[in-house]
Design an enzyme around this catalytic site. Sequence first.
Site, PDB file in Angstrom:
ATOM      1  N   LEU A 227      74.440  64.055  32.488  1.00 51.37           N
ATOM      2  CA  LEU A 227      74.285  63.158  33.640  1.00 51.37           C
ATOM      3  C   LEU A 227      74.477  63.919  34.947  1.00 51.37           C
ATOM      4  O   LEU A 227      75.370  64.743  35.067  1.00 51.37           O
ATOM      5  CB  LEU A 227      75.312  62.021  33.529  1.00 51.37           C
ATOM      6  CG  LEU A 227      75.323  60.932  34.590  1.00 51.37           C
ATOM      7  CD1 LEU A 227      75.786  59.611  33.958  1.00 51.37           C
ATOM      8  CD2 LEU A 227      76.253  61.273  35.760  1.00 51.37           C
TER       9      LEU A 227
ATOM     10  N   ASP B 213      82.276  50.244  47.560  1.00 46.91           N
ATOM     11  CA  ASP B 213      82.868  49.586  48.713  1.00 46.91           C
ATOM     12  C   ASP B 213      83.983  48.632  48.292  1.00 46.91           C
ATOM     13  O   ASP B 213      83.907  47.988  47.247  1.00 46.91           O
ATOM     14  CB  ASP B 213      81.783  48.814  49.467  1.00 46.91           C
ATOM     15  CG  ASP B 213      82.249  48.352  50.832  1.00 46.91           C
ATOM     16  OD1 ASP B 213      83.092  49.038  51.430  1.00 46.91           O
ATOM     17  OD2 ASP B 213      81.771  47.302  51.287  1.00 46.91           O
TER      18      ASP B 213
ATOM     19  N   HIS C 167      91.796  53.918  47.495  1.00 41.23           N
ATOM     20  CA  HIS C 167      90.785  54.951  47.260  1.00 41.23           C
ATOM     21  C   HIS C 167      91.045  55.673  45.937  1.00 41.23           C
ATOM     22  O   HIS C 167      90.095  56.024  45.222  1.00 41.23           O
ATOM     23  CB  HIS C 167      90.774  55.947  48.412  1.00 41.23           C
ATOM     24  CG  HIS C 167      90.332  55.351  49.716  1.00 41.23           C
ATOM     25  ND1 HIS C 167      89.114  54.716  49.862  1.00 41.23           N
ATOM     26  CD2 HIS C 167      90.946  55.284  50.929  1.00 41.23           C
ATOM     27  CE1 HIS C 167      88.989  54.289  51.116  1.00 41.23           C
ATOM     28  NE2 HIS C 167      90.084  54.609  51.777  1.00 41.23           N
TER      29      HIS C 167
END
Length: 227
Positions: A116, A2, A19
Amino acid sequence: MDGNRRYARTQHLKATSGHISGFHNLTRVLDWCNALGITHVSVFAFAINNFTRSADEVEALMDLATNKLRELATKSELVKKHNVRICVVGNRSMLSEEVQRAAEFAEEETKNNTGLRLNICFPYSATDEISFAVQKVAEDVASGEVRVEDVDERVVADRLRIKSPDPDILVRTSGQVRFSNYMLWQSAKHTHIQFIDVFWPNFSFFHMFCILVSWQLARSQISYRKA
């Protein structure tokens, strides 16, 4: 993740640039996670209620997602180096065919990777995920696959969209102190919650180190009380 838009405003940039900065920081954070032996990472990339934003911003985010999903799957040194598996988690019926194809491509390209696991929650909300799981349980009861008396927490959890262990730590950046409908089921029991006052593009290894120390101290205190 955020704070991308507010970060952009502080830098006098367009929201899209914020972004993009957020995406670049994600690759750095994933590198740290891998070095620390963290095996599952889930990121809140796009909330379902983000569709209420301006059409221009939503379109820009969808274009960014399409490009970055393909880039991650085929060109990212991080994915290749650490054998990362990409899973796009959310209500894909809300996405355009182009974005859906990009998500499917990223998953297909990395499905055999054993490193991962990166869950990209997009578009996602916890209540939508829980509703989806309950609908699946109802369908399985109707078909006879599951008996009503056997429906319990595990039966519902098995049908959630996120296929990873419950998180040890949940981090909310940008100074907002709320969950914003993210991983409510998974973080209800033992997850260590951290709200930090830093925009996602500015999230650093120092912040991550402090969060891990806080988590370790919390675990030690719980173990001490149990003993």
